[in-house]
Design a protein around this motif. Structure first.
Motif, short mmCIF file in Angstrom:
data_model
loop_
_atom_site.label_atom_id
_atom_site.label_comp_id
_atom_site.label_asym_id
_atom_site.label_seq_id
_atom_site.Cartn_x
_atom_site.Cartn_y
_atom_site.Cartn_z
N MET A 1 0.85 -1.19 0.00
CA MET A 1 0.00 0.00 0.00
C MET A 1 0.89 1.23 0.00
SD MET A 1 -3.22 0.64 0.18
CE MET A 1 -4.44 1.80 0.61
N ALA A 2 0.55 2.23 -0.74
CA ALA A 2 1.35 3.44 -0.85
C ALA A 2 1.23 4.27 0.42
CB ALA A 2 0.90 4.27 -2.05
N GLY A 3 2.28 5.03 0.69
CA GLY A 3 2.30 5.91 1.84
C GLY A 3 1.68 7.24 1.51
N HIS A 4 2.18 8.31 2.12
CA HIS A 4 1.58 9.61 1.86
C HIS A 4 1.85 10.04 0.42
CE1 HIS A 4 5.63 11.25 2.57
NE2 HIS A 4 5.20 12.34 2.00
N ALA A 5 0.94 10.85 -0.09
CA ALA A 5 1.03 11.27 -1.49
C ALA A 5 2.32 12.03 -1.73
CB ALA A 5 -0.17 12.14 -1.85
N ARG A 6 2.91 11.79 -2.86
CA ARG A 6 4.14 12.45 -3.28
C ARG A 6 3.84 13.27 -4.53
NH1 ARG A 6 8.86 10.91 -0.16
NH2 ARG A 6 8.13 9.21 1.10
N PHE A 7 4.75 14.20 -4.82
CA PHE A 7 4.62 15.00 -6.03
C PHE A 7 5.85 14.76 -6.88
CE2 PHE A 7 5.15 19.43 -7.96
CZ PHE A 7 4.41 19.10 -9.08
N ALA A 8 5.63 14.31 -8.10
CA ALA A 8 6.74 14.01 -9.01
C ALA A 8 6.58 14.78 -10.30
CB ALA A 8 6.77 12.52 -9.32
N VAL A 9 7.70 15.27 -10.80
CA VAL A 9 7.77 15.84 -12.13
C VAL A 9 8.40 14.76 -13.01
CG1 VAL A 9 8.80 17.61 -13.61
CG2 VAL A 9 7.98 18.22 -11.32
N VAL A 10 7.67 14.32 -14.02
CA VAL A 10 8.17 13.33 -14.97
C VAL A 10 8.57 14.08 -16.23
CG1 VAL A 10 7.64 11.27 -16.33
CG2 VAL A 10 6.76 11.49 -13.99
N ALA A 11 9.83 14.01 -16.58
CA ALA A 11 10.36 14.75 -17.72
C ALA A 11 10.84 13.80 -18.80
CB ALA A 11 11.50 15.66 -17.27
N GLY A 12 10.30 13.99 -19.98
CA GLY A 12 10.68 13.16 -21.12
C GLY A 12 9.54 12.24 -21.52
N PRO A 13 9.74 11.51 -22.61
CA PRO A 13 8.71 10.58 -23.05
C PRO A 13 8.55 9.47 -22.01
CG PRO A 13 10.71 10.26 -24.32
CD PRO A 13 10.93 11.47 -23.45
#
Length: 119
Positions: A1-13
Motif C-alpha cells: 500500500m502506498a504511503g503519503h502522497a508524493r509529487f513528481a515531475v516526470v520529464a521526457g517521453p
C-alpha cells in the motif's frame, strides 16, 4: 500500500509508464514533454516536487537546474541509456527500465519512510 502522497515531475517521453504507475499509487504527477529547461521545470512545479523522474538521458542537463531550483528534490533517472559523466554524480538514482519495472520504482517512490530517498 502506498504511503503519503508524493509529487513528481516526470520529464521526457514516458514509454514505460512510470508516470501512470505513480498516479495509480496516489502521487501527483506533472509532466515536461519538451526540453527540460529552468522555465519548464518551474512551470511543472519543481519547487514543490519530491522527485524529478527523468526518462530521457538526452535531457540530463536539466538535472543540475532542478537541483538548483529545489535542492531537496530527489532525481531519479528511469532511462534506457546511461547519463553523461558530467551529471551522473548529481542524480540520486539511475534505474534501467530493462532491469526494474515501473510499478516497482513507483512503489518505492510513494511508500512511507525514506522510499528511494534513503537509497
Amino acid at each position: 500500500m502506498a504511503g503519503h502522497a508524493r509529487f513528481a515531475v516526470v520529464a521526457g517521453p514516458d514509454e514505460h509508464g512510470i508516470g501512470e504507475e505513480l498516479e495509480a499509487l496516489g502521487a501527483t504527477v506533472s509532466r515536461i514533454e519538451g526540453v527540460v529547461s529552468a522555465d519548464a521545470l518551474r512551470a511543472a512545479g519543481i519547487a514543490d516536487a519530491d522527485y524529478l523522474v527523468l526518462t530521457d538521458a538526452d535531457e540530463a542537463t536539466g538535472i543540475p537546474v532542478a537541483k538548483e531550483l529545489n535542492p531537496s528534490v530527489t532525481v531519479v533517472t528511469y532511462a534506457d541509456r546511461s547519463l553523461p559523466e558530467f551529471v551522473a554524480g548529481v542524480a540520486d538514482l539511475a534505474v534501467d527500465p530493462a532491469l526494474v519495472t515501473p510499478d516497482v520504482v513507483a512503489e518505492e517512490l510513494t511508500r512511507d519512510g525514506d522510499g528511494l530517498d534513503g537509497a
